[in-house]
Design an enzyme around this catalytic site. Structure first.
Site, short mmCIF file in Angstrom:
data_model
loop_
_atom_site.label_atom_id
_atom_site.label_comp_id
_atom_site.label_asym_id
_atom_site.label_seq_id
_atom_site.Cartn_x
_atom_site.Cartn_y
_atom_site.Cartn_z
N TRP A 22 0.70 -1.31 -0.02
CA TRP A 22 0.11 0.22 0.04
C TRP A 22 0.81 1.36 0.01
O TRP A 22 0.41 2.41 -0.71
CB TRP A 22 -0.92 0.03 1.12
CG TRP A 22 -1.98 -1.08 0.98
CD1 TRP A 22 -2.46 -2.08 1.83
CD2 TRP A 22 -2.96 -0.96 -0.10
NE1 TRP A 22 -3.36 -2.92 1.08
CE2 TRP A 22 -3.89 -2.24 0.24
CE3 TRP A 22 -3.39 -0.04 -1.22
CZ2 TRP A 22 -4.83 -2.34 -0.64
CZ3 TRP A 22 -4.50 -0.60 -2.11
CH2 TRP A 22 -5.31 -1.50 -1.60
N ASP A 34 -1.58 6.83 6.35
CA ASP A 34 -2.51 5.78 5.83
C ASP A 34 -2.94 4.83 6.94
O ASP A 34 -2.13 3.98 7.25
CB ASP A 34 -2.22 5.04 4.57
CG ASP A 34 -3.27 3.95 4.22
OD1 ASP A 34 -4.22 3.81 4.92
OD2 ASP A 34 -3.04 3.30 3.13
N LYS A 44 -12.17 -1.50 5.98
CA LYS A 44 -11.13 -2.57 7.04
C LYS A 44 -11.73 -2.54 8.35
O LYS A 44 -12.06 -3.71 8.70
CB LYS A 44 -9.80 -2.16 6.94
CG LYS A 44 -9.09 -1.84 5.45
CD LYS A 44 -9.29 -2.95 4.54
CE LYS A 44 -9.21 -2.64 3.05
NZ LYS A 44 -7.91 -2.06 2.49
#
Ligand SMILES: *Cc1c(COP(=O)(O)O)cnc(C)c1O
Length: 362
Positions: free
Chosen positions: A103, A173, A197
């Site tokens: 990511w 993030d 998530k």
């Protein structure tokens, strides 16, 4: 578990707390006497205004967000933030990124479209199985921000000590660890999280941004919708927001407050992950992929001795009611995502199953 629900180890969208789903079901046809479902409501109505205000207030309480930070609900999920961050924060056109897995790599690739990106630390040398030492980084003076992915969902590494940014703005993030542990918001300039998530339905990102980072003078190519200031000035109601996701997330914020807040959540998450890591550390067949000090409490990648067997384990787990244990296609192996809403019983049952699988295998 009720209603024939299974233990779902998906990395996202992922499990939500059962009491929250029950509450949503009860309010589905008629939200608190409004005579309609939240999905059918005008985002300009007083009843929805109350929902979004309460969600923000509860999140502020939960994370103890200081008054000089704005909370924004933005559509486009997590991925859009890879672009919004550089578009909005690159004043000098320079940013530093730490590369710790899939990511952060995506974030780096996107940021390069908008300016000069320096990768100031990386764990690529060991296949992203650790967090590099970031206590003494070389950061140029004119760097606009330092960016990290605080929990790498695919690789299973977590930051337990934030990088020393030498006074530069820190951007994180937090998608896959959002609200899983206490967080000192004032350490960051901007925190963002795709909510599917650890909180609610997909298609929404929560952005927590320090007010002085909101800019008037953005390059003209930046679409109105992609300016953080647009969302801040309009209290996340510039256009029709993802009302349903905001409502569901609000329920989860309230639920977390009721169970005792983020310290209690962290305590539960630590106890839960320990069950799985203890098993992996003592197993002859399975082993965790990440160095112990940097292991994620949310996403636990692990492997057996060979790839074929990994697939067999994932299939056997699925047949036994433990779904989505196959590792991400980019890394293979197995991965158990055990977010806030995964009950400890789910992790214990999985470990019992893996233990039995190992015994039968030998
Ligand atoms: C899932 C995820 C994203 C991307 O989220 P989307 O909503 O699918 O765009 C970004 N960062 C992290 C850490 C993630 O886990």
């Amino acid at each position: 578990m009720q209603h024939d629900r299974i233990f779902n180890f998906s990395a996202g969208p992922a499990m939500m707390p059962e009491p929250v789903l029950e509450e949503i079901r009860q309010e589905l046809m008629n939200y608190q006497g409004s005579g309609m479902c939240v999905m059918e409501m005008s985002h300009r109505s007083p009843v929805f205004q109350q929902i979004i205000d309460q969600a923000e207030a509860d999140l502020r309480r939960l994370m103890e967000i200081p008054d000089n930070y704005k909370v924004l609900f933005v559509q486009g999920g997590g991925t859009l933030q890879f672009a919004m961050v550089p578009m909005n924060l690159m004043k000098n056109g320079k940013a530093c990124y730490v590369e710790t897995g899939s990511w952060s790599k995506k974030a780096i690739a996107e940021a390069k479209k908008y300016g000069e990106v320096t990768v100031i630390a990386s764990s690529a040398d060991k296949n992203f199985t650790y967090i590099p030492d970031c206590s003494q980084l070389d950061i140029p003076d004119d760097c606009d921000y330092v960016y990290i992915c605080e929990n790498e969902t695919i690789n299973g590494v977590t930051w337990n000590q934030l990088p020393n940014t030498k006074g530069h703005v820190l951007v994180a993030d937090q998608s896959s660890l959002f609200l899983s542990r206490p967080c000192k918001v004032s350490d960051y300039g901007l925190i963002w999280a795709g909510v599917q998530k650890n909180v609610g339905p997909a298609g929404l990102a929560v952005v927590i941004i320090r007010e002085d980072l909101l800019r008037e003078d953005l390059p003209t190519y930046v679409p109105t919708y992609l300016s953080y200031k647009t969302h801040a000035d309009n209290s996340s109601l510039y256009n029709t927001p993802n009302c349903w996701a905001i409502y569901c997330c609000g329920k989860v914020f309230r639920y977390l407050l009721e169970i005792g807040g983020l310290e209690e959540m962290a305590r539960r998450n630590e106890a839960k992950a320990k069950i799985l890591y203890d098993f992996l550390d003592h197993s002859q067949l399975f082993r965790g992929a990440v160095v112990p000090g940097d292991r994620s409490l949310m996403n636990v990648p692990f492997v057996t001795v060979d790839k074929e067997l990994d697939l067999q384990v994932a299939a056997a787990c699925k047949a036994a009611g433990f779904d989505n244990l196959k590792g991400h296609k980019s890394v293979g192996g197995l991965r158990a995502s055990i977010y806030n809403a995964m009950p400890v019983e789910g992790v214990q049952a999985l470990v019992d199953f893996l233990r039995e699988f190992e015994a039968n295998y030998r």
